[in-house]
Scaffold this motif. Structure first.
Motif, PDB file in Angstrom:
ATOM      1  N   LEU A 566      24.056  62.353   6.369  1.00 42.36           N
ATOM      2  CA  LEU A 566      25.489  62.583   6.480  1.00 42.36           C
ATOM      3  C   LEU A 566      26.132  62.812   5.125  1.00 42.36           C
ATOM      4  O   LEU A 566      25.689  62.286   4.106  1.00 42.36           O
ATOM      5  CB  LEU A 566      26.168  61.380   7.145  1.00 42.36           C
ATOM      6  CG  LEU A 566      26.130  61.374   8.671  1.00 42.36           C
ATOM      7  CD1 LEU A 566      24.742  61.035   9.171  1.00 42.36           C
ATOM      8  CD2 LEU A 566      27.160  60.425   9.236  1.00 42.36           C
ATOM      9  N   HIS A 567      27.182  63.616   5.126  1.00 42.09           N
ATOM     10  CA  HIS A 567      28.084  63.731   3.992  1.00 42.09           C
ATOM     11  C   HIS A 567      29.486  63.413   4.507  1.00 42.09           C
ATOM     12  O   HIS A 567      29.700  63.215   5.703  1.00 42.09           O
ATOM     13  CB  HIS A 567      28.055  65.141   3.394  1.00 42.09           C
ATOM     14  CG  HIS A 567      26.710  65.548   2.881  1.00 42.09           C
ATOM     15  ND1 HIS A 567      26.099  64.929   1.825  1.00 42.09           N
ATOM     16  CD2 HIS A 567      25.859  66.524   3.293  1.00 42.09           C
ATOM     17  CE1 HIS A 567      24.927  65.502   1.597  1.00 42.09           C
ATOM     18  NE2 HIS A 567      24.750  66.479   2.477  1.00 42.09           N
ATOM     19  N   CYS A 602      31.897  62.372  -1.775  1.00 44.90           N
ATOM     20  CA  CYS A 602      31.177  62.137  -0.525  1.00 44.90           C
ATOM     21  C   CYS A 602      30.996  60.633  -0.373  1.00 44.90           C
ATOM     22  O   CYS A 602      30.510  59.973  -1.282  1.00 44.90           O
ATOM     23  CB  CYS A 602      29.836  62.866  -0.586  1.00 44.90           C
ATOM     24  SG  CYS A 602      28.658  62.352   0.673  1.00 44.90           S
ATOM     25  N   PHE A 604      29.269  58.979   2.125  1.00 50.74           N
ATOM     26  CA  PHE A 604      27.982  58.513   2.668  1.00 50.74           C
ATOM     27  C   PHE A 604      26.925  58.605   1.575  1.00 50.74           C
ATOM     28  O   PHE A 604      26.797  59.650   0.915  1.00 50.74           O
ATOM     29  CB  PHE A 604      27.550  59.371   3.862  1.00 50.74           C
ATOM     30  CG  PHE A 604      28.267  59.012   5.135  1.00 50.74           C
ATOM     31  CD1 PHE A 604      27.848  57.938   5.914  1.00 50.74           C
ATOM     32  CD2 PHE A 604      29.376  59.743   5.549  1.00 50.74           C
ATOM     33  CE1 PHE A 604      28.518  57.601   7.082  1.00 50.74           C
ATOM     34  CE2 PHE A 604      30.044  59.410   6.718  1.00 50.74           C
ATOM     35  CZ  PHE A 604      29.616  58.338   7.487  1.00 50.74           C
ATOM     36  N   PHE A 605      26.153  57.561   1.406  1.00 50.03           N
ATOM     37  CA  PHE A 605      25.132  57.563   0.347  1.00 50.03           C
ATOM     38  C   PHE A 605      23.998  58.484   0.767  1.00 50.03           C
ATOM     39  O   PHE A 605      23.125  58.113   1.536  1.00 50.03           O
ATOM     40  CB  PHE A 605      24.621  56.144   0.081  1.00 50.03           C
ATOM     41  CG  PHE A 605      24.064  56.007  -1.296  1.00 50.03           C
ATOM     42  CD1 PHE A 605      24.747  55.308  -2.285  1.00 50.03           C
ATOM     43  CD2 PHE A 605      22.856  56.628  -1.642  1.00 50.03           C
ATOM     44  CE1 PHE A 605      24.239  55.207  -3.574  1.00 50.03           C
ATOM     45  CE2 PHE A 605      22.356  56.539  -2.929  1.00 50.03           C
ATOM     46  CZ  PHE A 605      23.047  55.825  -3.904  1.00 50.03           C
ATOM     47  N   CYS A 606      24.017  59.714   0.262  1.00 57.80           N
ATOM     48  CA  CYS A 606      23.162  60.751   0.827  1.00 57.80           C
ATOM     49  C   CYS A 606      21.910  61.053   0.028  1.00 57.80           C
ATOM     50  O   CYS A 606      20.979  61.657   0.549  1.00 57.80           O
ATOM     51  CB  CYS A 606      23.977  62.022   1.026  1.00 57.80           C
ATOM     52  SG  CYS A 606      24.881  62.523  -0.454  1.00 57.80           S
ATOM     53  N   HIS A 610      23.931  61.191  -5.028  1.00 58.41           N
ATOM     54  CA  HIS A 610      25.128  61.022  -4.182  1.00 58.41           C
ATOM     55  C   HIS A 610      26.399  60.838  -5.033  1.00 58.41           C
ATOM     56  O   HIS A 610      27.430  61.450  -4.768  1.00 58.41           O
ATOM     57  CB  HIS A 610      24.908  59.819  -3.266  1.00 58.41           C
ATOM     58  CG  HIS A 610      26.154  59.150  -2.800  1.00 58.41           C
ATOM     59  ND1 HIS A 610      26.958  59.683  -1.830  1.00 58.41           N
ATOM     60  CD2 HIS A 610      26.740  57.991  -3.173  1.00 58.41           C
ATOM     61  CE1 HIS A 610      27.984  58.864  -1.618  1.00 58.41           C
ATOM     62  NE2 HIS A 610      27.877  57.836  -2.426  1.00 58.41           N
ATOM     63  N   MET A 613      27.913  63.919  -6.281  1.00 58.03           N
ATOM     64  CA  MET A 613      28.389  64.896  -5.293  1.00 58.03           C
ATOM     65  C   MET A 613      29.918  64.860  -5.310  1.00 58.03           C
ATOM     66  O   MET A 613      30.557  64.225  -4.471  1.00 58.03           O
ATOM     67  CB  MET A 613      27.834  64.561  -3.909  1.00 58.03           C
ATOM     68  CG  MET A 613      28.146  65.624  -2.855  1.00 58.03           C
ATOM     69  SD  MET A 613      27.225  65.366  -1.342  1.00 58.03           S
ATOM     70  CE  MET A 613      27.996  66.623  -0.308  1.00 58.03           C
TER      71      MET A 613
END
Ligand code: K7E
Ligand code: CUA
Length: 623
Positions: A566-567, A602, A604-606, A610, A613
């Motif tokens: 997820l983002h 962002c 969510f820890f993607c 991250h 981002m």
């Protein structure tokens, strides 16, 4: 990284015979006799009658293993649905329904906030009765529905994405309490109106309670339009549909038309109302209704001419005062209404109801169960399980024995188990279908008092898991689960009947999918439309410049195809927060009203990058 294929292999395709045995125990038992994977491997768990004993049906689901069932629990005035795995009782996810929820960006993007706005613009709801759609009296995994008692609404949750996709503000109804599906095929979802109000409620008859009324509403599950409503005497409380497409039952209290507690409970009897749905449809077809609030309102009060002939549209059955829960047995033979203020349940013979002139003759059993019977669930083996709110117990009783016994006999009672404390609803696995699984039952207890660490004056509630799969050994309390305010009802569905998507299908939404190369900024008369993708680890633009006062719309797509990646788009000081699951696109519109630099990030820890981002929103001061 997980792939779609990894997820697919987790789908439980074990032999149905094994379905109720947690995999760990199955492996243990199988290894013991050297026959893993064969039926012989699990015979050690089965008693003579083929049932799994409580001790063997270990409710712990080891790390990495999946549960056998999804449970959908209402969240009461938190306005949400919680999803548990059964038997682990692990909370898998929360689904916001009637209120904004920031972790999922629900009520923050344009689509979901418009839906909440169109449904009345309220900031909360009181969700009581989650019911899952059925086809042929079995769960079809399409939708869950839940009522909003506070604002008279019904919501639909799309079980492909586990998200709320429609809410209807039900006209002519206040206190939409009961919610349930018209079976066998979910032709309607019924909203059951509890609070009596003037009709229409436009300032007339303010202090003339005798003229107040309540309605049931038949809602089309596909369009979520209210097709028709029926006006009744007294109010209503809970409801359940028969299995054959003819009857719908609603309990009610306050046949006195009172407005105070003592007025509402002065009479010794109230009603279970049995709605003859095809007869109501005929009346609507024949134009025998008044249009109120944009929907056909059919008169189902006792004096209505539609109740005068040989096929009344609503049958009023006298039961002990203030009945509460009503549920239809899996075989469709009986509707069982709980006494609440009376220690009995009324067993109503549904076939007899169609044949007799006096609906009271359809009451064929009235077992005495204990203090405060509220709700009843089923195991598919002829037993009913009823919560006793005042006794803090669940009572198991034999339905046919209750039909054979004298009224108020205690003989049909098989067993009682203490719960902690004051149970409201209870729910057994697939109890609302024609074929309950008969293994697990959850008692939704209103009070936990001393069962958990003290967290201050507002204690959690306590959802207790009870094993009911062994009639010889009896019910066994297996697990306590603290619950945030406040589950009322639940539905428990076999895991293999629900097939959620891993990623979004862009065909399922209207927003424009923004891929690489589609990034664009369109400016027109103080409006800026930014289209950009999001992907590990960047947004489609490193910076976006707008003018102070511009109305800005972002259309953002998460172009990942990897499940669980997820983002989001969060913009400080602008209240912008949208969630983006793989292949999902959302839009958000806001006014850039303060000049300055704002880091879009962002949430969510993607990935390892991250934190990087990020992009800048540069808001230039107005000239
Ligand atoms: Cu008994 Cu709203 Cu189903 Cu609560 S109702 S407990
Ligand atoms: Cu994308 Cu964090």
């Amino acid at each position: 990284m997980t792939t779609i294929e990894d997820h697919a292999t987790d789908v439980d395709d074990r032999d149905p015979l094994f379905a109720r045995i947690p995999r760990r125990d199955f492996m243990k038992a199988g290894a013991a006799v050297g026959a893993v994977g064969s039926l012989a491997g699990c015979t050690g768990l089965l008693s003579d009658d083929g049932q799994v004993s409580a001790a063997d049906a270990d409710a712990s689901v080891p790390p990495g293993e999946h549960d056998d069932y999804y449970a959908f629990l209402s969240g009461g005035h938190s306005g949400e649905i919680r999803v548990y795995g059964i038997p682990s009782m692990r909370q898998l996810i929360r689904i916001p329904v009637f209120g904004r929820e920031s972790a999922r960006g629900y009520g923050y993007d344009d689509r979901s906030s418009q839906m909440l706005e169109d449904a009345g613009g309220y900031s909360w709801g009181d969700a009581h009765h989650p019911r899952v759609s059925q086809t042929d009296n079995d769960y079809d995994g399409r939708w869950a529905f839940v009522n909003d008692k506070a604002n008279g609404r019904m919501a639909r949750i799309d079980l492909k994405y586990f998200e709320t996709d429609a809410i209807v503000d039900v006209p002519n109804q206040q206190g939409t309490h009961g919610a349930c599906c018209m079976l066998p095929d979910t032709k309607y979802v019924f909203g059951v109106g509890e609070f009596r109000v003037p009709m229409p409620n436009d300032g007339r008859d303010l202090d003339d309670p005798d003229s107040y009324t309540s309605t049931i509403a038949a809602i089309d599950p596909e369009t979520m339009d209210v097709e028709w409503e029926v006006l009744v005497d007294g109010n209503m409380d809970n409801g359940d549909g028969g299995k054959e497409g003819r009857w719908f039952f609603a309990t009610g209290y306050n046949s006195e038309n009172g407005v105070t507690e003592s007025e509402m409970s002065s009479s010794e009897t109230d009603w279970v109302k049995a709605f003859d749905v095809p007869a109501i449809e005929e009346a609507v077809e024949a134009g025998e209704y008044e249009e109120v609030g944009g929907v056909p309102l059919v008169d189902g009060t006792r004096d209505s001419s539609l109740n005068g002939g040989d096929r009344p549209i609503v049958r009023y059955i006298d039961v002990a005062k203030s009945p509460h829960g009503v549920s239809v047995t899996p075989d469709g033979q009986y509707a069982i209404a709980s006494g609440k203020l009376d220690p009995t349940c009324a067993v109503i013979d549904i076939e007899a109801l169609a044949e007799t002139d006096d609906p009271n003759e359809a009451i064929v059993g009235r077992p005495s169960l204990g203090m405060g019977p509220l709700h009843t669930a089923y195991d598919g083996r002829g037993h009913a399980y009823t919560t006793l709110f005042i006794d803090s117990q669940v009572v198991k009783w034999d339905i046919e024995a209750a039909v054979e016994a004298e009224a108020e006999s205690e003989d049909p009672v098989v067993e009682k188990i203490d719960v902690h404390y004051n149970p409201g609803h209870l729910i057994a696995a697939e109890s609302y279908t024609a074929d309950p699984q008969g293994d697990w039952l959850v008692a939704l207890n209103k009070l936990s008092k001393d069962r958990f660490l003290n967290v201050g004056p507002m204690k959690p509630e306590n959802d207790q898991l009870i094993y009911i799969g062994d009639d010889d050994a009896g019910m066994e309390l297996v697990k306590d689960t603290p619950a945030y305010a406040e589950p009322h009802d639940a539905s428990i569905v076999s895991a293999d009947k629900i097939q959620p998507a891993d990623i979004y299908d862009p065909e399922d939404y209207d927003e424009e999918f923004v891929d690489h190369g589609d990034s664009d900024i369109v400016r027109e008369d103080g409006r800026v439309h930014v289209k950009m993708y999001s992907q590990r680890n960047k947004f489609g633009f490193q910076d976006v410049t707008v003018q102070e006062g511009d109305e800005v719309t972002f259309t953002v797509t998460n172009i990942e195809t990897t499940p669980d990646l997820l983002h989001s788009l969060a913009i400080p000081e602008h209240d912008v927060n949208i969630k983006l699951a793989p292949q999902e696109t959302r839009e958000v519109t806001f006014t850039a009203d303060e000049p300055g630099v704002y880091w879009m990030y962002c949430a969510f820890f993607c990935s390892a990058l991250h934190l990087e981002m990020r992009s800048r929103l540069l808001v230039e001061p107005a000239e």
